[in-house]
Design an enzyme around this catalytic site. Structure first.
Site, PDB file in Angstrom:
ATOM      1  N   GLY A 127      46.008  32.471 102.670  1.00 24.90           N
ATOM      2  CA  GLY A 127      46.611  33.651 102.043  1.00 24.90           C
ATOM      3  C   GLY A 127      47.340  34.536 103.035  1.00 24.90           C
ATOM      4  CG  ASP A 128      49.525  37.840 101.594  1.00 25.45           C
ATOM      5  OD1 ASP A 128      50.443  37.021 101.748  1.00 25.45           O
ATOM      6  OD2 ASP A 128      49.369  38.490 100.546  1.00 25.45           O
ATOM      7  CB  THR A 170      47.722  39.101  97.503  1.00 25.02           C
ATOM      8  OG1 THR A 170      46.465  39.779  97.530  1.00 25.02           O
ATOM      9  CG2 THR A 170      48.722  39.959  96.785  1.00 25.02           C
TER      10      THR A 170
HETATM   11  C1  LIG Z   1      44.659  50.397  88.520  1.00 27.34           C
HETATM   12  C2  LIG Z   1      45.393  49.108  88.688  1.00 27.34           C
HETATM   13  C3  LIG Z   1      46.269  49.078  89.904  1.00 27.34           C
HETATM   14  C4  LIG Z   1      47.343  48.027  89.829  1.00 27.34           C
HETATM   15  C5  LIG Z   1      48.275  48.164  90.979  1.00 27.34           C
HETATM   16  C6  LIG Z   1      49.242  47.027  91.092  1.00 27.34           C
HETATM   17  C7  LIG Z   1      50.062  47.123  92.340  1.00 27.34           C
HETATM   18  C8  LIG Z   1      49.899  45.923  93.200  1.00 27.34           C
HETATM   19  C9  LIG Z   1      50.816  45.954  94.380  1.00 27.34           C
HETATM   20  C10 LIG Z   1      50.380  44.932  95.344  1.00 27.34           C
HETATM   21  C11 LIG Z   1      51.209  44.879  96.578  1.00 27.34           C
HETATM   22  C12 LIG Z   1      50.746  43.711  97.378  1.00 27.34           C
HETATM   23  C13 LIG Z   1      51.180  43.718  98.798  1.00 27.34           C
HETATM   24  C14 LIG Z   1      50.399  42.655  99.518  1.00 27.34           C
HETATM   25  C15 LIG Z   1      49.318  42.898 100.219  1.00 27.34           C
HETATM   26  C16 LIG Z   1      48.519  41.823 100.887  1.00 27.34           C
HETATM   27  O1  LIG Z   1      48.927  41.721 102.215  1.00 27.34           O
HETATM   28  C17 LIG Z   1      47.058  42.194 100.843  1.00 27.34           C
HETATM   29  C18 LIG Z   1      46.152  41.120 101.407  1.00 27.34           C
HETATM   30  O2  LIG Z   1      46.180  39.988 100.607  1.00 27.34           O
HETATM   31  P1  LIG Z   1      45.124  38.728 100.763  1.00 27.34           P
HETATM   32  O3  LIG Z   1      43.779  39.194 100.319  1.00 27.34           O
HETATM   33  O4  LIG Z   1      45.098  38.291 102.199  1.00 27.34           O
HETATM   34  O5  LIG Z   1      45.703  37.644  99.892  1.00 27.34           O
HETATM   35  N1  LIG Z   1      46.704  42.457  99.483  1.00 27.34           N
HETATM   36  C19 LIG Z   1      46.313  43.664  99.060  1.00 27.34           C
HETATM   37  C20 LIG Z   1      46.124  43.838  97.590  1.00 27.34           C
HETATM   38  O6  LIG Z   1      46.107  44.580  99.815  1.00 27.34           O
HETATM   39  N1  LIG Z   2      37.170  29.551 109.078  1.00 29.02           N
HETATM   40  C1  LIG Z   2      37.221  30.844 108.771  1.00 29.02           C
HETATM   41  N2  LIG Z   2      36.099  31.553 108.482  1.00 29.02           N
HETATM   42  C2  LIG Z   2      36.162  32.851 108.128  1.00 29.02           C
HETATM   43  N3  LIG Z   2      37.309  33.548 108.037  1.00 29.02           N
HETATM   44  C3  LIG Z   2      38.457  32.904 108.304  1.00 29.02           C
HETATM   45  C4  LIG Z   2      38.473  31.531 108.669  1.00 29.02           C
HETATM   46  N4  LIG Z   2      39.753  31.153 108.876  1.00 29.02           N
HETATM   47  C5  LIG Z   2      40.508  32.248 108.656  1.00 29.02           C
HETATM   48  N5  LIG Z   2      39.738  33.306 108.312  1.00 29.02           N
HETATM   49  C6  LIG Z   2      40.132  34.689 107.954  1.00 29.02           C
HETATM   50  O1  LIG Z   2      39.998  34.848 106.559  1.00 29.02           O
HETATM   51  C7  LIG Z   2      40.788  35.944 106.147  1.00 29.02           C
HETATM   52  C8  LIG Z   2      41.277  35.792 104.720  1.00 29.02           C
HETATM   53  O2  LIG Z   2      42.005  34.619 104.606  1.00 29.02           O
HETATM   54  P1  LIG Z   2      43.173  34.353 103.585  1.00 29.02           P
HETATM   55  O3  LIG Z   2      43.520  32.904 103.756  1.00 29.02           O
HETATM   56  O4  LIG Z   2      44.270  35.312 103.773  1.00 29.02           O
HETATM   57  O5  LIG Z   2      42.503  34.537 102.166  1.00 29.02           O
HETATM   58  P2  LIG Z   2      42.530  35.754 101.118  1.00 29.02           P
HETATM   59  O6  LIG Z   2      43.933  35.796 100.596  1.00 29.02           O
HETATM   60  O7  LIG Z   2      41.545  35.362 100.066  1.00 29.02           O
HETATM   61  O8  LIG Z   2      42.168  37.007 101.848  1.00 29.02           O
HETATM   62  C9  LIG Z   2      41.937  36.000 107.128  1.00 29.02           C
HETATM   63  O9  LIG Z   2      42.029  37.304 107.639  1.00 29.02           O
HETATM   64  C10 LIG Z   2      41.572  35.013 108.228  1.00 29.02           C
HETATM   65  O10 LIG Z   2      41.684  35.616 109.502  1.00 29.02           O
END
Ligand SMILES: CCCCCCCCCCCCC/C=C/[C@@H](O)[C@H](COP(=O)(O)O)NC(C)=O
Ligand SMILES: Nc1ncnc2c1ncn2[C@@H]1O[C@H](COP(=O)(O)OP(=O)(O)O)[C@@H](O)[C@H]1O
Ligand SMILES: [Ca+2]
Length: 630
Positions: A230-231, A275
């Protein structure tokens, strides 16, 4: 040495070919491979035109791929694999699928000629196709499906494109099945087909392993890095790739005024997170097959990156969301509920909304040139975006093509910190900075729908304190096509740099809380000094081994404030930096234009694709013809 025109002429080939026992007129010009049925009434006649850049593989015989690859080895047949588009519901981009057509020739000599010319055309026209890739899989991201996604959807495509059919693991040699990882690095050898590709696969065992690998290990010969996750995982890879490039160039990342060196390694994202905002905003769909095809054909999309500094120390890089207030609080809350998977954001979003918080602060920003573009101009940054192309010309004035991009980098933007800073102070629901639209499935238009992926600017969104209902309207507009900036308490500015500090009398109190937060992070990181704000001195930061400031090794739940139900509202929020909590509040940020490149091409405009398909020349129209050629 042959000229380009000569090569075009040499590669040109035209003959009759048979597709499912129907005679077709086929032609390979330099840029396109086209065929159309000859015996059909001209009214029904359709031409399939595949850009050479979108050919995935050319193989001898009649090849089937699904469920398993089989080859009927006849010496007059060949099979072409290519990118085929289909529209997707619920996403803004187009899904890519693997198209396949089997051709029969009148003779073996002609068959061999077709295969040779098609393969040479691909090699000539697509210089950025990867030959060596380093793949990182986060087995714990999103719904914990990254391994399966890679092995079942991506690996077979890589194999088809000539990426290995043997794996040399630690001690074992697997035959005919690629990428059987043993949890460690598996080196995959090459079976020469269309391209010669070598792949190294690493399934991570801890957070930041991918980043550390990129910072420290030998990367000689690699063209790109693939992130299956993911991100957060993308962010690790981003930090590794940028950090490594600056190390090798001798550039100091800590200095907010320095022009960073653009990264030569491309990054590919196979979405498998929660996300997947970077993937969605650069491809337009969350689809592992589409992303794998972009990697295979070597697409290239530059991306702006924001560096975040605390004093004279680099804190982190960000591409999608740098958010204080609402988005920071959502992240802190969501980390407590990681077990919920991607749903944690919806739950935490609602909880934080109900807690109705706002925060004081001072925001300073350096506006970008308003003549170039505006966050309110109702445009979308799509594939081939002219605003971004003009930015490429400004950044890399001497390069005529992206192949020579890095050698001609001139640091043209050295004066991009010149200009007049604007200061605003007050109470905000949230302050967000994004280098791109940051669209995702939750918010299909994104945080700033008209932001550009590669224009060297970011969009600063200021949401002033308002009543809960109005704020809900703002949040709700993220999920629809209504203009979220057309509200009296919302401002948006296109900027080159931003500074944030805690305002007025909350300042000292804020520092205390941040200090506590940093202490917490230090302990989490196993006693290592990581955040450097324990004594708050810049000298201390400078003494840190690399000078780089990193957050804890694993994502931590940080009790920086009381719980949501607590009566006393907290005075300070935290920064959410692409899904990571920052250990500092007073930060300065700077946008670095086109610092990295992704294996992507931006979001394809559905309408434009349809239009050019009618012209039947500019692009692949195979998605229209799924039913016309049986
Ligand atoms: C009350 C309901 C609120 C609804 C609000 C909808 C707005 C959503 C806007 C989202 C913007 C996303 C930008 C991306 C951020 C990602 O880097 C980060 C981390 O994503 P990950 O968990 O690694 O996939 N996700 C969040 C939600 O902080
Ligand atoms: N093997 C691992 N064990 C635990 N955490 C990890 C591992 N590999 C990567 N990560 C960490 O997991 C976090 C979330 O990963 P990500 O792939 O973005 O999933 P999500 O979108 O659900 O947050 C990242 O910040 C990354 O640094
Ligand atoms: Ca941008």
């Amino acid at each position: 040495m042959k000229t380009f025109v000569q090569m075009e002429t040499d590669l040109r080939l035209e003959s009759s070919l048979w597709v499912n026992n129907r005679r077709c007129a086929a032609v390979l010009t330099g840029w396109h491979f086209k065929w159309s049925e000859v015996d059909k009434k001209s009214r029904d006649k359709k031409t399939v035109s595949v850009p050479v850049a979108e050919l995935v593989g050319v193989e001898e015989g009649k090849v089937e791929v699904l469920p398993h690859k089989t080859v009927e080895d006849t010496d007059k047949d060949f099979t072409v694999f290519y990118v085929k588009r289909s529209s997707s519901t619920g996403s803004c981009g187009l899904l890519w699928r693997l198209g396949r057509t089997q051709f029969s020739c009148p003779s073996r000599v002609l068959r061999d000629q077709w295969i040779k010319n098609l393969r040479t055309a691909v090699q000539t026209h697509t210089p950025l196709r990867p030959h060596r890739l380093l793949v990182f899989i986060n087995p714990f991201g999103g719904k914990k499906m990254a391994r399966q996604i890679f092995h079942s959807l991506v690996a077979p495509l890589f194999e088809l494109a000539g990426i290995s059919s043997h794996v040399i693991g630690k001690t074992e040699v697997f035959s005919n099945k690629i990428l059987k990882d043993n949890g460690k690095i598996a080196n995959c050898m090459v079976k020469k087909q269309l391209f010669c590709v070598f792949l190294v696969l690493l399934v991570t065992e801890r957070a930041n392993q991918a980043r550390d690998h990129l910072l420290k290990k030998d990367l000689m010969g690699f063209d790109g890095v693939v992130c299956v996750g993911g991100d957060g995982m993308f962010s690790e890879i981003l930090h590794g790739v940028i950090g490594r490039t600056q190390q090798e160039a001798g550039t100091c990342e800590n200095d907010p005024g320095v022009t960073l060196q653009p990264c030569p390694l491309h990054i590919g994202i196979i979405p498998a997170g929660s996300t997947d905002c970077v993937c969605y905003a650069t491809v337009g769909v969350i689809d592992p097959v589409t992303s794998a095809l972009h990697i295979i054909i070597g697409d290239s999309q530059p991306l702006d990156v924001c560096s975040v500094h605390y004093g004279f120390a680099l804190v982190r890089y960000s591409v999608s969301l740098l958010g204080y207030g609402f988005y920071g609080d959502v992240l802190v809350e969501s980390e407590k509920h990681r077990w919920m998977g991607p749903l944690r954001y919806d739950y935490s979003g609602s909880m934080v909304y109900l807690s109705n918080r706002s925060y004081t602060g001072t925001v300073q920003y350096l506006p970008a040139d308003p003549l170039l573009s505006s966050p309110r101009d109702n445009t979308r940054c799509l594939s081939g975006c002219t605003v971004c192309s003009r930015s490429t010309e400004r950044l890399f004035p001497n390069s005529s093509d992206s192949g020579s991009l890095y050698s001609s980098y001139s640091g043209h933007f050295h004066n991009d910190l010149e200009g007049e800073w604007v200061t605003v102070e007050g109470r905000f629901k949230c302050v967000s900075l994004t280098c791109m639209s940051s669209s995702c499935t939750r918010s299909p238009m994104g945080l700033s729908p008209s932001a550009h992926l590669a224009d060297g600017t970011g969009d600063l969104v200021l949401v002033w304190d308002t009543n809960p209902l109005s704020f809900l309207r703002f949040l709700y507009r993220h999920t629809s096509t209504d203009d979220q900036f057309d509200l009296p308490f919302v401002e948006v500015h296109r900027v080159k740099a931003v500074r944030f500090s805690l305002a007025g009398d909350t300042k000292e109190e804020g520092h205390e809380e941040i200090r506590e937060l940093s202490d917490e992070m230090d302990i989490e990181a196993g006693g290592q000094v990581r955040s450097g704000s324990r004594n708050g001195s810049q000298q201390h930061l400078a003494e840190n081994a690399t000078g780089r400031v990193t957050t804890s090794e694993k994502k931590t739940v940080i009790p920086f404030t009381c719980c949501l139900c607590c009566k006393k509202p907290p005075a300070v929020s935290v920064w959410n930096c692409d899904g990571e909590i920052l250990p500092f509040t007073n930060i300065s940020c700077r946008i670095h234009g086109q610092l990295v490149r992704l294996y992507a091409r931006g979001i394809e405009d559905k309408a434009a694709i349809h239009h050019c398909s009618q012209e039947r020349d500019m692009c692949n129209i195979t998605y229209m013809l799924e039913t016309s050629l049986p």
